[in-house]
Design an enzyme around this catalytic site. Structure first.
Site, PDB file in Angstrom:
ATOM      1  N   PRO A  56      -3.106   3.050  -1.794  1.00  0.00           N
ATOM      2  CA  PRO A  56      -1.814   2.370  -1.823  1.00  0.00           C
ATOM      3  C   PRO A  56      -1.653   1.444  -0.622  1.00  0.00           C
ATOM      4  O   PRO A  56      -2.048   1.778   0.495  1.00  0.00           O
ATOM      5  CB  PRO A  56      -0.813   3.529  -1.758  1.00  0.00           C
ATOM      6  N   GLU A  57      -1.089   0.264  -0.858  1.00  0.00           N
ATOM      7  CA  GLU A  57      -0.863  -0.676   0.236  1.00  0.00           C
ATOM      8  C   GLU A  57       0.511  -0.417   0.852  1.00  0.00           C
ATOM      9  O   GLU A  57       1.307   0.387   0.366  1.00  0.00           O
ATOM     10  CB  GLU A  57      -1.012  -2.111  -0.281  1.00  0.00           C
ATOM     11  N   LYS A 101       0.335   2.292   6.543  1.00  0.00           N
ATOM     12  CA  LYS A 101       0.078   3.246   5.467  1.00  0.00           C
ATOM     13  C   LYS A 101       0.417   4.679   5.873  1.00  0.00           C
ATOM     14  O   LYS A 101       0.007   5.634   5.205  1.00  0.00           O
ATOM     15  CB  LYS A 101      -1.384   3.132   5.028  1.00  0.00           C
ATOM     16  N   ARG A 156     -14.517  -2.925   0.859  1.00  0.00           N
ATOM     17  CA  ARG A 156     -13.810  -3.197  -0.394  1.00  0.00           C
ATOM     18  C   ARG A 156     -14.303  -4.523  -0.961  1.00  0.00           C
ATOM     19  O   ARG A 156     -14.849  -5.362  -0.242  1.00  0.00           O
ATOM     20  CB  ARG A 156     -12.289  -3.277  -0.151  1.00  0.00           C
TER      21      ARG A 156
END
Length: 275
Positions: free
Chosen positions: A2-3, A52, A263
């Site tokens: 999740p960002e 985060k 990523r």
């Protein structure tokens, strides 16, 4: 993972549900039983996010610290149950009143910390564009001294807190920035444009629970919010994210992809040439 906008949205919803109450805190899974016992019955004073990291502050300087990691979820249910509330899945931590139940599943971190611990975590993080106290110059100081590619620096939480892969790809495209440009070669005005854009875009993610980057959607959401209305977007659309080998929406070139900072980065080699 999740960002940052997701964590801020969760913090907002937790605050609305529990601030001012003295909820029961339990660990149906059992792995957080000792921590839950420390928090249960204490008044909730605040819920906040930094990048985060999520903190739920309880009276007596007892703070629930959560990092969702790759698979964690924190759901808030407004359904009032009669009798025993069902437990679905491996619930690490449950916060419950007669009106709300919040269940935390699969987090990377779930612990009770002190205010001093929270300050130490914040000191390790870069500025969060969603926080009013964020200082973009702290990020710039690290960027322009680094030889790492800009695309890697934007994912480094010690440089910039809360930004994940989707925002990284999209904001680099929005400003036509070459992702492999070393930090030392990035122009300050380019960084300031990226920061200002994140400050604009991330609140839209909080409001809609969606990452909104295409101009027509950004304008639609901003107009709806200005009118005090909700907005529903049927599907997520992006400039480059997860569009490998598809035509660029601007120039028609093929969207590229490569792994950087763990990523998959997506970009347009023709549009994104700016340093």
């Amino acid at each position: 993972m999740p960002e940052g906008h997701t964590l801020h949205r969760i913090a907002r919803d937790l605050g609305a549900a529990f601030v001012g109450t003295t909820p029961e805190v339990t660990s149906p899974q059992g792995r957080f039983a000792a921590g839950a016992a420390l928090l249960s019955g204490r008044e909730v004073l605040d819920a906040r996010a930094n990048g985060k990291h999520l903190v739920v502050e309880h009276a007596g300087e007892a703070l629930l610290h959560v990092h969702l990691g790759l698979i964690g979820t924190f759901t808030i249910d407004a359904t009032a149950y009669v009798g025993e509330r069902p437990v679905v899945g491996q619930v690490r931590c449950r916060i419950a009143t007669d009106e709300h139940v919040a269940d935390l599943r699969g987090p990377n971190v779930c612990e009770v910390i002190t205010p001093e611990d929270e300050a130490a975590i914040a000191a390790r993080l870069g500025p969060d564009p969603l926080r009013a106290d964020a200082d973009p110059d702290r990020a710039w100081a690290r960027i322009h001294r680094s030889s790492k590619p800009l695309a890697a620096l934007l994912m480094d939480q010690q440089v910039l807190a809360g930004v994940g892969n989707v925002y990284r790809c999209e904001v680099l495209f929005r400003h036509r920035l070459a992702p492999y440009t070393p930090g030392t070669k990035v122009k300050r005005r380019s960084w300031e444009a990226v920061w200002d854009d994140l400050v604009r875009l991330l609140p839209l993610g909080v409001a809609t629970s969606r990452i909104v980057t295409l101009p027509e959607q950004v304008e639609e959401v901003e107009a709806a919010l200005a009118r005090g209305e909700g907005v529903h977007l049927d599907e997520r659309s992006s400039y480059v994210y997860k569009r490998t080998d598809q035509p660029c929406r601007v120039c028609g070139s093929t969207i590229r992809s490569a792994e950087i900072a763990g990523r998959t980065l997506y970009w347009c080699g023709r549009c994104q040439r700016r340093t």
